[in-house]
Design a protein around this motif. Sequence first.
Motif, PDB file in Angstrom:
ATOM      1  N   VAL A  76       0.796  -1.104  -0.222  1.00 52.17           N
ATOM      2  CA  VAL A  76      -0.134  -0.230   0.039  1.00 52.17           C
ATOM      3  C   VAL A  76       0.771   1.386  -0.539  1.00 52.17           C
ATOM      4  O   VAL A  76       1.849   1.245   0.539  1.00 52.17           O
ATOM      5  N   SER A 102      -2.701  -4.303  -0.777  1.00 52.00           N
ATOM      6  CA  SER A 102      -3.211  -4.642  -1.346  1.00 52.00           C
ATOM      7  C   SER A 102      -3.198  -5.520  -2.631  1.00 52.00           C
ATOM      8  O   SER A 102      -2.586  -6.078  -2.619  1.00 52.00           O
ATOM      9  N   LEU A 121      -5.655  -5.701   1.783  1.00 49.46           N
ATOM     10  CA  LEU A 121      -6.858  -4.356   1.864  1.00 49.46           C
ATOM     11  C   LEU A 121      -6.811  -5.135   0.890  1.00 49.46           C
ATOM     12  O   LEU A 121      -6.619  -5.083  -0.675  1.00 49.46           O
ATOM     13  N   GLU A 123      -8.272  -4.118  -3.644  1.00 50.16           N
ATOM     14  CA  GLU A 123      -8.384  -2.824  -4.264  1.00 50.16           C
ATOM     15  C   GLU A 123      -8.775  -1.711  -3.990  1.00 50.16           C
ATOM     16  O   GLU A 123      -8.273  -0.124  -4.275  1.00 50.16           O
ATOM     17  N   PRO A 125     -10.574   0.075  -0.553  1.00 51.83           N
ATOM     18  CA  PRO A 125     -10.048   0.225   0.121  1.00 51.83           C
ATOM     19  C   PRO A 125     -11.586   1.094   0.920  1.00 51.83           C
ATOM     20  O   PRO A 125     -11.940   1.644  -0.061  1.00 51.83           O
TER      21      PRO A 125
END
Length: 224
Positions: A76, A102, A121, A123, A125
Motif C-alpha cells: 500500500v 493491496s 486490503l 483494491e 478499500p
Amino acid sequence: STSEPSPAPSGSNRPAQPAASSSPAEPEAGAAPDLSLSLSQLIFGLWLLGAAAVLIWNLLSHLRFCRYLNRWASPVRDADILALYNALGDQLGLDRRPRLLSCPGLAVPMLAGLFRPALLLPENPPAGDALRFSLLHELTHFRRRDIFRKTLALWVRVLHWFNPLVWLTARTMDRDIELSCDESALKHLPPAEHAAYGRTILSAVSALTGAGRPQSVSISDSDF
C-alpha cells in the motif's frame, strides 16, 4: 521244570520314532501370499485416507491463494492509509506489525499468513470510519495471535475428519474467536462508536457470505 519268562526287550532295542519337526512347514512353491487385512488395519487405512484428503484439499486451497497474492498483491502506497495503519498499531501497542498489502479481488480486508503475516486490503478499500474499524479488527486479530488458533483448529479437523462434532466445534470456535476479537477491539473505541463498528463488521460478514471467503490461514511459511 518251569521255564523263566524271557525279559522284555530293552529300550535300546525298540525301533526309533521319527523326531517331530519344530519348524513350521514351508509354503508350497507358487502359493499366493496371504494379503488379508485385519479390521484394525482397514480402519487405520480409512482414517489415513480421509486425513490425507482433508489436508491436501486445504494445502491446495492455501497454495492457490498464495500464488494469487504473489502475482497480484502489492504494498500500500497511500500516505493517509499508512498513517492510519501506524496510528492504530501504536494504539494497540504493536511493536511488530503485518505487512500492509493491496490485492484486487478481495471483498473485505483480511489477515493472512502464519509465519509472514500480511494485512490485505481490497483494491478499492473502504473509506473513513469503515476503513479504521476494519483495520482495527484485523490488527486486533494479529495482536491476539488468532491465526494460530485457527491453524490449530485446522489440524484438529484433519486428525478428526470423521467426527462431525469436531467440525461443529471448529465452526463454533471460529465464531467465538471473531466475537472475542470484536470485544477486544471495542475496548479501544469510545462507546459512541460501538454501533458504527458493529455495522461495519456486519457489512463485512455480508460481503464474505456473498463472495465466499478465501483460505487465509497459512499452515506453512510462504513467500507472499
